[in-house]
Enzyme design. Structure first.
Site, short mmCIF file in Angstrom:
data_model
loop_
_atom_site.label_atom_id
_atom_site.label_comp_id
_atom_site.label_asym_id
_atom_site.label_seq_id
_atom_site.Cartn_x
_atom_site.Cartn_y
_atom_site.Cartn_z
N THR A 114 92.22 29.32 -47.69
CA THR A 114 91.69 29.42 -46.50
C THR A 114 90.37 28.83 -46.04
OG1 THR A 114 90.55 31.22 -45.08
CG2 THR A 114 89.84 31.47 -48.00
N ASP A 115 90.41 28.63 -44.76
CA ASP A 115 88.72 27.74 -44.69
C ASP A 115 87.68 28.59 -44.49
OD1 ASP A 115 89.06 30.19 -42.29
OD2 ASP A 115 89.38 29.12 -41.13
N GLU A 116 87.71 29.81 -45.09
CA GLU A 116 86.63 30.55 -45.42
C GLU A 116 85.61 30.20 -46.09
OE1 GLU A 116 86.11 34.55 -44.93
OE2 GLU A 116 88.36 34.67 -43.40
N TYR A 171 85.48 37.36 -51.02
CA TYR A 171 86.63 37.51 -50.07
C TYR A 171 86.60 36.26 -50.70
CZ TYR A 171 90.78 35.47 -47.42
OH TYR A 171 91.40 34.80 -47.96
N LYS A 214 88.08 33.38 -53.44
CA LYS A 214 88.98 32.26 -52.98
C LYS A 214 88.81 30.90 -53.50
CE LYS A 214 92.69 32.71 -51.18
NZ LYS A 214 94.02 32.78 -51.65
P1 NAD Z 1 98.30 39.96 -47.16
O1 NAD Z 1 97.44 40.99 -47.77
O2 NAD Z 1 99.43 40.63 -46.46
O3 NAD Z 1 99.21 40.16 -48.96
C1 NAD Z 1 99.22 39.22 -50.06
C2 NAD Z 1 100.22 39.94 -51.17
O4 NAD Z 1 99.09 40.11 -52.56
C3 NAD Z 1 101.18 41.53 -50.45
O5 NAD Z 1 101.89 40.91 -50.25
C4 NAD Z 1 100.44 42.03 -51.96
O6 NAD Z 1 101.08 43.01 -52.47
C5 NAD Z 1 100.82 40.42 -53.19
N1 NAD Z 1 99.25 41.04 -53.85
C6 NAD Z 1 98.22 41.27 -54.33
N2 NAD Z 1 97.62 41.28 -55.14
C7 NAD Z 1 98.29 40.82 -55.88
C8 NAD Z 1 98.94 41.10 -57.52
N3 NAD Z 1 97.73 41.17 -58.28
N4 NAD Z 1 99.94 40.85 -58.08
C9 NAD Z 1 100.58 40.01 -57.37
N5 NAD Z 1 101.00 40.25 -55.93
C10 NAD Z 1 99.72 40.98 -55.98
O7 NAD Z 1 97.80 38.06 -47.42
P2 NAD Z 1 98.46 37.65 -46.73
O8 NAD Z 1 97.79 37.16 -45.22
O9 NAD Z 1 99.47 37.26 -46.40
O10 NAD Z 1 97.42 36.37 -46.66
C11 NAD Z 1 98.03 35.78 -47.85
C12 NAD Z 1 97.16 34.30 -48.42
O11 NAD Z 1 97.41 33.01 -47.36
C13 NAD Z 1 96.25 35.09 -49.43
O12 NAD Z 1 96.35 33.07 -50.56
C14 NAD Z 1 95.25 34.46 -48.47
O13 NAD Z 1 93.57 34.57 -49.16
C15 NAD Z 1 95.50 33.46 -47.55
N6 NAD Z 1 94.70 32.78 -46.16
C16 NAD Z 1 95.24 34.04 -45.04
C17 NAD Z 1 95.20 33.51 -43.65
C18 NAD Z 1 94.97 34.41 -42.86
O14 NAD Z 1 94.89 34.65 -41.72
N7 NAD Z 1 95.41 36.09 -43.22
C19 NAD Z 1 94.65 32.34 -43.04
C20 NAD Z 1 94.29 31.67 -44.44
C21 NAD Z 1 94.48 32.08 -45.77
O1 DAU Z 2 89.95 32.54 -42.05
C1 DAU Z 2 90.77 32.49 -42.31
C2 DAU Z 2 90.46 34.28 -42.61
O2 DAU Z 2 91.31 34.64 -41.36
C3 DAU Z 2 91.68 34.19 -43.69
O3 DAU Z 2 91.34 33.89 -45.13
C4 DAU Z 2 91.18 35.48 -44.38
O4 DAU Z 2 92.48 36.69 -46.04
C5 DAU Z 2 92.57 37.04 -43.23
O5 DAU Z 2 91.36 38.49 -43.35
C6 DAU Z 2 90.84 35.67 -41.97
O6 DAU Z 2 89.61 36.74 -42.30
P1 DAU Z 2 88.85 37.38 -40.64
O7 DAU Z 2 87.30 37.86 -41.12
O8 DAU Z 2 88.33 36.12 -39.44
O9 DAU Z 2 89.32 38.17 -39.70
P2 DAU Z 2 89.79 39.46 -39.30
O10 DAU Z 2 90.58 39.64 -38.37
O11 DAU Z 2 89.00 40.66 -40.42
O12 DAU Z 2 88.39 39.51 -38.32
C7 DAU Z 2 88.32 38.55 -37.29
C8 DAU Z 2 87.09 38.32 -36.69
O13 DAU Z 2 87.06 39.89 -36.02
C9 DAU Z 2 85.87 38.84 -37.81
O14 DAU Z 2 84.34 37.79 -36.80
C10 DAU Z 2 85.43 39.84 -36.78
C11 DAU Z 2 86.19 40.28 -36.38
N1 DAU Z 2 86.84 41.83 -36.09
C12 DAU Z 2 87.50 42.28 -37.06
C13 DAU Z 2 87.22 43.15 -37.00
C14 DAU Z 2 89.00 43.47 -38.14
C15 DAU Z 2 85.91 42.73 -35.47
O15 DAU Z 2 85.57 42.48 -34.89
N2 DAU Z 2 86.22 44.31 -35.39
C16 DAU Z 2 87.39 44.74 -35.89
O16 DAU Z 2 87.60 45.96 -36.65
#
Ligand code: NAD
Ligand code: DAU
Length: 337
Positions: free
Chosen positions: A126-128, A151, A155
């Site tokens: 992730t970019d985070e 988190y 990562k």
């Molecule tokens: P998500 O939370 O929707 O899904 C995570 C999945 O991992 C679920 O199916 C869960 O059951 C599985 N999981 C969790 N713990 C586990 C374990 N111990 N063993 C096996 N499976 C397990 O997540 P997502 O948003 O689909 O993110 C997927 C990946 O992409 C993550 O690694 C996250 O860090 C990365 N990522 C997410 C975003 C975003 O915006 N959502 C952006 C950049 C990177």
């Molecule tokens: O940037 C990539 C990341 O994006 C991934 O690695 C993470 O898994 C994913 O959860 C996401 O992280 P963020 O913290 O950026 O996403 P989130 O959707 O939780 O929040 C997006 C922005 O919105 C953040 O600035 C917080 C704000 N927010 C979020 C929630 C849930 C609110 O203002 N209100 C809310 O209720």
């Protein structure tokens, strides 16, 4: 037929990745390993569950013995690791599961894979991990790792382990780092699906702090295409950034959703900020463009409209995840804000 293992394929991005691969790579068969945590949902793959190129095994990557057993009789050429605890707010409420899955689980995968020959591991990151930006600039692959939340620290730790396994053991590994995803099947704890379902349900739309924080939004399908080409063509040991070229302030996204789904902004509430809230993310993805011939295809406004349409058409999907665990989490996080 090429066999690959997808880890975390029942989550938001993993499920979208599996759909993409089954649709566009007829020569790939997938073994999906997933623990089915609160975020893992077999319904995300219901429409492809009878596809002979997809198999599923429930396994927790934090349990090394179970993971070894799940893979012992399998032949595969690649592992794509999506499995993680992914929600920043949950990591602030309690980091243990993040350390266990994101660090220890990745370490188990690395150790199992390195003992076999000829397997590529792609770590979805992730970019985070880069931390927070001010009002200018963008993260490149050279930006130092400086995570802010439990988190992102977990990562970043996983990324460092992957790089150490490449360096020490010659493991064929690639890391992808992506900005904020949106699209179908996203669990309604993240900003966009949370605002959509709250707006549909007539519930308040909680905006943290001033709402001025900026994220770079990418449609999940664009991210999945990036992961696929990085798996196929990425250089071993390299990191690739992906972004959507769509920086938006949170408040502007919430307003867009409220305008479309409520017709007014009456439900918007400014609430207590997230502790340690990163101000801004922006991705420079020139390396992926040059080396992988990758670029995002979705324009944000069209992608957000399509996503709202998907949640409207799939209310049964999201109503089913609003269970007691979700209500307890919601009360714990938002009750005090
Ligand atoms: P998500 O939370 O929707 O899904 C995570 C999945 O991992 C679920 O199916 C869960 O059951 C599985 N999981 C969790 N713990 C586990 C374990 N111990 N063993 C096996 N499976 C397990 O997540 P997502 O948003 O689909 O993110 C997927 C990946 O992409 C993550 O690694 C996250 O860090 C990365 N990522 C997410 C975003 C975003 O915006 N959502 C952006 C950049 C990177
Ligand atoms: O940037 C990539 C990341 O994006 C991934 O690695 C993470 O898994 C994913 O959860 C996401 O992280 P963020 O913290 O950026 O996403 P989130 O959707 O939780 O929040 C997006 C922005 O919105 C953040 O600035 C917080 C704000 N927010 C979020 C929630 C849930 C609110 O203002 N209100 C809310 O209720």
């Amino acid at each position: 037929m090429q066999n690959i293992v997808v880890v975390g394929g029942c989550g938001f991005i993993g499920a979208n990745f599996i759909h993409l691969v089954l649709r566009e790579r007829p020569d790939i068969a997938i073994l999906n390993l997933d623990a089915l945590t609160y975020a893992g949902n077999l319904a995300n793959l219901e429409d492809v569950s009878s596809n002979p190129r997809l198999r599923f095994c429930r396994v927790d990557i934090g349990d090394r013995a179970a993971l070894e057993k799940a893979l012992e009789n399998e032949t595969f050429s690649a592992v794509v690791n999506f499995a993680a605890e992914t929600h920043v707010d949950r990591s602030i409420l309690g980091p243990d599961a993040f350390v266990r899955t994101n660090i220890l689980g990745t370490s188990h995968l690395l150790d199992i894979v390195r003992k076999r020959q000829g397997i590529r591991l792609l770590q979805v990151s992730t970019d985070e991990v880069y931390g927070s930006l001010g009002d200018d600039g963008a993260f490149t692959e050279q930006t130092p790792i400086q995570p802010s939340s439990p988190y992102s620290a977990s990562k970043a730790s996983a990324d460092l382990l992957v790089q150490a396994y490449h360096h020490t053991f010659g493991l064929d590994a690639v890391i992808t780092r992506c900005s904020n995803n949106y699209g179908p099947y996203q669990f309604p704890e993240k900003l966009i699906p949370l605002m959509i379902i709250n707006a549909r349900s007539g519930k308040p739309l909680p905006v943290y702090g001033s709402g001025g924080n900026v994220r770079d939004w990418i449609h999940v399908e664009d991210h999945c295409r990036g992961v696929l080409v990085a798996l196929e063509r990425g250089r071993s040991g390299e990191v690739y950034n992906f972004g959507g070229a769509a920086e938006r302030r949170n408040i502007d996204i919430v307003h867009a959703i409220a305008d479309r789904l409520c017709g007014n902004r009456d439900l918007v509430r400014f609430v207590q900020d997230r502790p340690g809230h990163d101000w801004r993310y922006a991705m420079d993805f020139q390396k992926a463009a040059t080396q992988l011939d990758w670029a995002p295809r979705y324009a944000f406004d069209a992608g957000l409209q399509a996503t709202m349409d998907w949640y409207i058409a799939n209310e049964a999907w999201w109503q089913a995840v609003l269970n007691q665990e979700y209500r307890d989490y919601y009360e714990r996080l938002y009750g005090k804000r």
